[in-house]
Design an enzyme around this catalytic site. Sequence first.
Site, short mmCIF file in Angstrom:
data_model
loop_
_atom_site.label_atom_id
_atom_site.label_comp_id
_atom_site.label_asym_id
_atom_site.label_seq_id
_atom_site.Cartn_x
_atom_site.Cartn_y
_atom_site.Cartn_z
CE LYS A 1 -6.55 -39.01 -103.44
NZ LYS A 1 -6.33 -39.25 -105.06
N GLY B 1 -5.08 -49.58 -103.40
CA GLY B 1 -4.27 -49.22 -104.41
C GLY B 1 -3.01 -49.80 -104.51
CB THR C 1 2.50 -52.82 -102.83
OG1 THR C 1 1.58 -53.79 -102.77
CG2 THR C 1 3.49 -53.05 -101.73
CD GLU D 1 -8.23 -54.88 -98.79
OE1 GLU D 1 -7.84 -56.06 -99.59
OE2 GLU D 1 -8.87 -55.05 -97.80
CB CYS E 1 -5.95 -55.85 -107.40
SG CYS E 1 -7.96 -56.64 -106.88
CD GLU F 1 -0.59 -54.70 -109.19
OE1 GLU F 1 -0.22 -53.56 -108.41
OE2 GLU F 1 -1.63 -55.34 -108.76
P1 NAD Z 1 -2.03 -45.62 -106.36
O1 NAD Z 1 -1.44 -46.53 -105.17
O2 NAD Z 1 -1.23 -44.93 -107.33
O3 NAD Z 1 -3.24 -44.74 -105.89
C1 NAD Z 1 -4.25 -45.04 -105.24
C2 NAD Z 1 -4.75 -44.07 -104.49
O4 NAD Z 1 -3.83 -43.37 -103.91
C3 NAD Z 1 -5.13 -42.76 -105.56
O5 NAD Z 1 -6.28 -42.30 -105.17
C4 NAD Z 1 -4.01 -41.88 -105.55
O6 NAD Z 1 -4.25 -40.71 -105.81
C5 NAD Z 1 -3.59 -42.04 -103.93
N1 NAD Z 1 -2.26 -41.52 -103.52
C6 NAD Z 1 -1.15 -41.63 -104.26
N2 NAD Z 1 -0.21 -41.29 -103.68
C7 NAD Z 1 -0.56 -40.86 -102.55
C8 NAD Z 1 0.03 -40.26 -101.33
N3 NAD Z 1 1.25 -40.06 -101.69
N4 NAD Z 1 -0.56 -40.23 -100.27
C9 NAD Z 1 -1.94 -40.36 -100.12
N5 NAD Z 1 -2.62 -40.80 -101.16
C10 NAD Z 1 -1.86 -41.22 -102.44
O7 NAD Z 1 -2.84 -47.03 -107.15
P2 NAD Z 1 -3.28 -47.05 -108.80
O8 NAD Z 1 -2.65 -46.90 -109.81
O9 NAD Z 1 -4.79 -45.82 -108.26
O10 NAD Z 1 -4.33 -48.40 -108.48
C11 NAD Z 1 -3.74 -49.34 -108.91
C12 NAD Z 1 -3.17 -50.35 -107.79
O11 NAD Z 1 -4.53 -50.63 -106.99
C13 NAD Z 1 -2.87 -51.74 -108.13
O12 NAD Z 1 -1.65 -51.79 -107.33
C14 NAD Z 1 -3.85 -52.54 -107.87
O13 NAD Z 1 -3.39 -54.03 -107.62
C15 NAD Z 1 -4.45 -51.99 -106.60
N6 NAD Z 1 -5.69 -52.61 -106.40
C16 NAD Z 1 -6.02 -53.35 -105.11
C17 NAD Z 1 -7.29 -53.81 -104.96
C18 NAD Z 1 -7.39 -54.69 -103.73
O14 NAD Z 1 -8.50 -55.11 -103.29
N7 NAD Z 1 -6.32 -55.30 -103.05
C19 NAD Z 1 -8.28 -53.54 -105.78
C20 NAD Z 1 -8.14 -52.49 -106.75
C21 NAD Z 1 -6.77 -52.09 -107.20
#
Ligand code: NAD
Length: 497
Positions: free
Chosen positions: A191, A244, A246, A267, A302, A401
Amino acid sequence: MTTLSREQWESLFQNLTIEGRAFIDGQYCTAVSAETFESLSPVDGRHLANVASCDAADAERAVLAARRSFESGAWSGLAPAERKRVLIAFADLLQGNAEELALLETLDMGKPISDSLSIDVPGAANAIRWSAEAIDKVYDEVAPTPADQLGLVTREAVGVVAAIVPWNFPLMMACWKLGPALATGNSVILKPSEKSPLTAIRIAQLAIEAGIPAGVLNVLPGYGHTVGKALALHMDVDTLVFTGSTRIAKQLMIYAGESNMKRVWLEAGGKSPNIVFADAPDLQAAADAAACAIAFNQGEVCVAGSRLLVERSIKDRFLPMVIEALKAWKPGHSLDPTTRVGALVDGTQLDTVLGYVQAGAAEGATLVAGGKRVLEETGGVYVEPTIFDGVDNAMRIAREEIFGPVLSVIAFDTAEEAISIANDSPFGLAAAVWSSDLSKAHRTAKALRAGSVWVNQYDGGDMTAPFGGFKQSGNGRDKSLHAFDKYTELKATWIKL
Ligand code: NAD
């Protein structure tokens, strides 16, 4: 790989047919609801595709296809060496289609085309290749049992894996999951983020071309609160792997508890400290790295080095060096091959970044570089890399963040104080230490509560070492053989002799 000129990228775009449909059981298909959403490029606002807006009905179909393929053994039952062969063909196809994938990635999420071509696509292909090459070289265990027992400790694929990924490195984050998930024999539903689904949709076809059987890799574009939530609540998904924020990571743990207690591997976000001691071996290298750590990928990283902790005795000398180094990171059109800072992912992210710039000033920090939207005439979403001096670790710009190019500079006097400020964060993803005193560098690295620590560099690493977070930066690890833990169950078999 040498990049094309901007005109050549534009002409490649003119000849591109962009697929926006979901991919289930080996075929592209519209969402059951037939709903779509429009994907517009943050680079200049151009229309890219109408993308299938999947929901629970599509999740149902994809989980059925994944379960059926898993139970059939068409993939899960292959010898590891055979899965290796097919996955290496898949990695070759990713690399063989590098220009198309790089163009899709840049237009979809805004990052510089040179980065997409030289970092994202090769990094994604390498992640698949590394797991593939490893899978026929890992052995199970025989327990040290009494003589009348044979105890086998084996790893088995978990079954159906849902992988929910973010928009900042769409292809690479997907492949960090797909490599070990597929190598260990699982069937996967990917997804992608609604903000950057296009490369995930494209590679589903490449997987079929490589020989991965239908149903083993399914891709469901759509929103988190619809299709993402449906996957996380699904009773027949065995494991949920996520990269994604936290905030959403916490929500996924709740969904797992409310449904089938599926394994959840997260992650999540970071607010990484980059600690520069007065005895850093090369202050210019530290300044260049500090600029890169906040400006690379528009700060949408991240592990962005978003808190720069500088020993007070060198701060007045060091900060101007960082400001100077940041001048090499000017925003430019994302399709210009010389650009190092491209567009932010969308207008919402721009509002977030500019909101934090306002918050930093309101809380009393001093803006010493950047802070403004630029290149508005392109129709794209660009912002200057920004530095705040005089930041207190209690301010919002030091605690939250931002996920944009905004650096908070914090002074410290002693190593103990630096460690205490660095660890005073809900996050624990990464950290860096600059010192030519080996013992001090080592002691500091050990004291930092973070999944990755770099010494006299920022953001080193490759597929050989695990990657993930302490504290609210997540659990489990991507990359390295440790990643296989997420995609396998451990079984003990006792044979009475
Ligand atoms: P996000 O949490 O908003 O979304 C991530 C994913 O989750 C997307 O595909 C989104 O559609 C999905 N999602 C959102 N709400 C959901 C729900 N209720 N149920 C299931 N899925 C849902 O994050 P983002 O804005 O896409 O990405 C940025 C974040 O990712 C930052 O916090 C960044 O630090 C983190 N990140 C972490 C790493 C790591 O390896 N630790 C790497 C890259 C990015």
